[in-house]
Motif scaffolding. Structure first.
Motif, PDB file in Angstrom:
ATOM      1  N   GLU A  22      40.384  49.770  37.531  1.00  0.00           N
ATOM      2  CA  GLU A  22      41.418  50.103  36.543  1.00  0.00           C
ATOM      3  C   GLU A  22      42.739  50.479  37.221  1.00  0.00           C
ATOM      4  O   GLU A  22      43.812  49.979  36.860  1.00  0.00           O
ATOM      5  CB  GLU A  22      40.904  51.291  35.729  1.00  0.00           C
ATOM      6  CG  GLU A  22      41.537  51.484  34.393  1.00  0.00           C
ATOM      7  CD  GLU A  22      40.814  52.608  33.664  1.00  0.00           C
ATOM      8  OE1 GLU A  22      41.484  53.605  33.371  1.00  0.00           O
ATOM      9  OE2 GLU A  22      39.589  52.506  33.443  1.00  0.00           O
ATOM     10  N   THR A  77      43.743  49.773  40.258  1.00  0.00           N
ATOM     11  CA  THR A  77      44.331  48.640  40.983  1.00  0.00           C
ATOM     12  C   THR A  77      45.127  47.762  40.013  1.00  0.00           C
ATOM     13  O   THR A  77      46.259  47.350  40.304  1.00  0.00           O
ATOM     14  CB  THR A  77      43.226  47.796  41.665  1.00  0.00           C
ATOM     15  OG1 THR A  77      42.457  48.660  42.486  1.00  0.00           O
ATOM     16  CG2 THR A  77      43.817  46.690  42.522  1.00  0.00           C
ATOM     17  N   ARG A  78      44.535  47.512  38.846  1.00  0.00           N
ATOM     18  CA  ARG A  78      45.234  46.679  37.859  1.00  0.00           C
ATOM     19  C   ARG A  78      46.547  47.368  37.447  1.00  0.00           C
ATOM     20  O   ARG A  78      47.600  46.751  37.426  1.00  0.00           O
ATOM     21  CB  ARG A  78      44.330  46.439  36.646  1.00  0.00           C
ATOM     22  CG  ARG A  78      44.873  45.316  35.761  1.00  0.00           C
ATOM     23  CD  ARG A  78      44.111  45.104  34.465  1.00  0.00           C
ATOM     24  NE  ARG A  78      42.690  44.895  34.631  1.00  0.00           N
ATOM     25  CZ  ARG A  78      41.751  45.764  34.241  1.00  0.00           C
ATOM     26  NH1 ARG A  78      42.101  46.900  33.684  1.00  0.00           N
ATOM     27  NH2 ARG A  78      40.472  45.499  34.401  1.00  0.00           N
ATOM     28  N   ASP A  79      46.470  48.668  37.182  1.00  0.00           N
ATOM     29  CA  ASP A  79      47.668  49.394  36.745  1.00  0.00           C
ATOM     30  C   ASP A  79      48.740  49.411  37.835  1.00  0.00           C
ATOM     31  O   ASP A  79      49.922  49.234  37.560  1.00  0.00           O
ATOM     32  CB  ASP A  79      47.306  50.838  36.355  1.00  0.00           C
ATOM     33  CG  ASP A  79      46.460  50.860  35.095  1.00  0.00           C
ATOM     34  OD1 ASP A  79      46.287  49.791  34.468  1.00  0.00           O
ATOM     35  OD2 ASP A  79      45.942  51.945  34.742  1.00  0.00           O
ATOM     36  N   THR A 131      50.322  46.057  38.066  1.00  0.00           N
ATOM     37  CA  THR A 131      51.122  45.736  36.887  1.00  0.00           C
ATOM     38  C   THR A 131      52.431  46.514  36.880  1.00  0.00           C
ATOM     39  O   THR A 131      53.494  45.970  36.602  1.00  0.00           O
ATOM     40  CB  THR A 131      50.328  46.086  35.595  1.00  0.00           C
ATOM     41  OG1 THR A 131      49.024  45.547  35.724  1.00  0.00           O
ATOM     42  CG2 THR A 131      50.986  45.513  34.355  1.00  0.00           C
TER      43      THR A 131
END
Ligand SMILES: Cc1ncc(COP(=O)(O)O)c(C=O)c1O
Length: 406
Positions: free
Chosen positions: A50, A52-54, A57
């Motif tokens: 989670e 890493t994605r944030d 982004t």
């Protein structure tokens, strides 16, 4: 072509780690107490996905870019807060550098501090890969014996005086005060104070390597960190994300006076420019969101349970004359056989016939002075493997001790 003719003198000082050599022998049916790996179930994998994605982004442009050698400022700030909770105050003349695991910090410290022929002092036994990291810089390594409370202060002082009387220059004392690798011993509060007094009296630097302090699982209260008691800026403190999050992140840090950090930054520049920016942003976010703090009690519980299992198995299966430590931190139990035994020789029987592995103790002694101990890791093997592995180990020990009967 004979590459050996072209190798630098220092390259010949590099030795393959006995642990890595050992791993080659270990096939699937061997129960290994040899590695030094955390239990993978302790990794906060979903949270890392989670975060890493944030991170990618919201700040992909910065997280995928080159960064400052000292580290990502957000992570340094989070670490200051994290250390603060661990009793280490934020000092104005101090700074942090983020390294590729704390292993890189050991190399950088060696690079910056050690000239050939200098003396450095360690606990004996001590962390094998620290010996290897320092050895490249050609120091004379003096190991000071330990007992159940840690480094023996009288022995430390005696050696310091001997070195000084012989005209030797001592660069630092390297210690792992909590859950020491390889013995699992935690230095008592009294010893910690005495160590700092000795360092002050003889004007020496102390390197405090603290990978296990944040996951202390003893029932008693945890002794203060040396850095928390350091009023003279002589303790170089280092720790790592490897045991509180995951070793694959390869993130460690050093906290010391700005002057020392500046030299470490200069040394790091030519090694790798900086530590992975992406991983640093991920770690900063793991700290900021409290993922690491929430995960720590879970890690402690996993380690405590597995330690208890191994202790129970040892008291059930081990024969008279075999002793072992009872750690309150760290990942290892240190097992000692009678003095005439050699655990390097026992290893062959253990692996080939009984299908169980460990790390022989001799290489943890800076000068190889004792060969009858072994290091057992209790964090990686599964619970049923811990019991079965100890049973097999005891059979191997019995067979070996019969063979070498004095
Ligand atoms: C005492 C000690 N120092 C340093 C390290 C290096 O860890 P890392 O490079 O993963 O931070 C370890 C790893 O087990 C260790 O036990």
């Amino acid at each position: 072509m004979d590459i050996n003719k072209l190798l630098a003198g220092r390259t010949k000082l590099m030795r393959a780690s006995e642990i890595r050599e050992l791993l080659k022998w270990v096939t699937e049916d061997v129960i290994s107490f040899g590695g030094g790996m955390p239990d993978p179930s302790s990794f906060p994998i979903n949270e890392i996905i989670e975060v890493t994605r944030d991170v990618l982004t919201t700040k992909g442009d910065k997280a995928l870019q080159y960064g400052a050698t000292g580290g990502v400022p957000e992570l340094k700030e989070e670490l200051m807060r994290f250390m603060n909770k661990g009793g280490i105050g934020t000092l104005g003349d101090h700074d942090v550098i983020i390294t590729v695991g704390s292993q890189e910090a050991l190399d950088l410290l060696g690079r910056v501090l050690i000239d050939p022929g200098d003396y450095i002092i360690t606990e004996s036994p001590t962390y094998l890969a620290a010996i290897q990291a320092f050895r490249i810089y050609e120091p004379r390594i003096v190991g000071v014996p330990m007992d159940g409370e840690g480094i023996i202060i009288e022995e430390l002082e005696r050696r310091i005086r001997e070195i000084r009387e012989g005209g030797g220059r001592i660069k630092f004392i390297y210690v792992i005060p909590t859950g020491q690798n390889p013995t699992g011993i935690t230095m008592s509060m009294e010893r910690r104070k005495a160590l700092l007094e000795v360092a002050s009296e003889y004007d020496l630097l102390v390197i405090e390597d603290d990978p296990y302090g944040y996951i202390y699982f003893g029932n008693d209260s945890q002794p203060s960190r040396l850095k928390a008691m350091d009023s003279e800026g002589r303790v170089i403190y280092m720790s790592t994300f490897s045991k509180i999050a995951a070793p694959g992140l390869r993130l460690g840090w050093v906290y010391a006076t700005k002057e020392i950090i500046r030299w470490l930054e200069l040394a790091k520049q030519s090694v790798d420019l900086h530590t992975s920016t992406l991983n640093q942003y991920i770690a900063a976010e793991l700290l900021r969101r409290g993922v690491i703090e929430r995960n720590i009690p879970r890690i402690k519980e996993i380690y405590r349970t597995k330690r208890d299992l191994m202790l129970q198995a040892l008291s059930e299966y081990m024969q008279d004359g075999v002793t072992w430590t009872k750690p309150s931190a760290g990942m290892f139990i240190w097992l000692s056989l009678p003095d005439h035994a050699d655990t390097s020789k026992l290893l062959e029987i253990a692996i080939k016939k009984y299908r169980v592995a460990y790390v022989p103790g001799r290489s943890f002694y800076p000068n190889g002075e004792r060969g009858n101990d072994m290091r057992l890791n209790f964090t990686y093997p599964k619970p049923q493997e811990i019991f079965e592995g100890v049973r097999r180990l005891s059979l191997a020990i019995s067979e070996y001790l019969r063979e070498i009967k004095p």
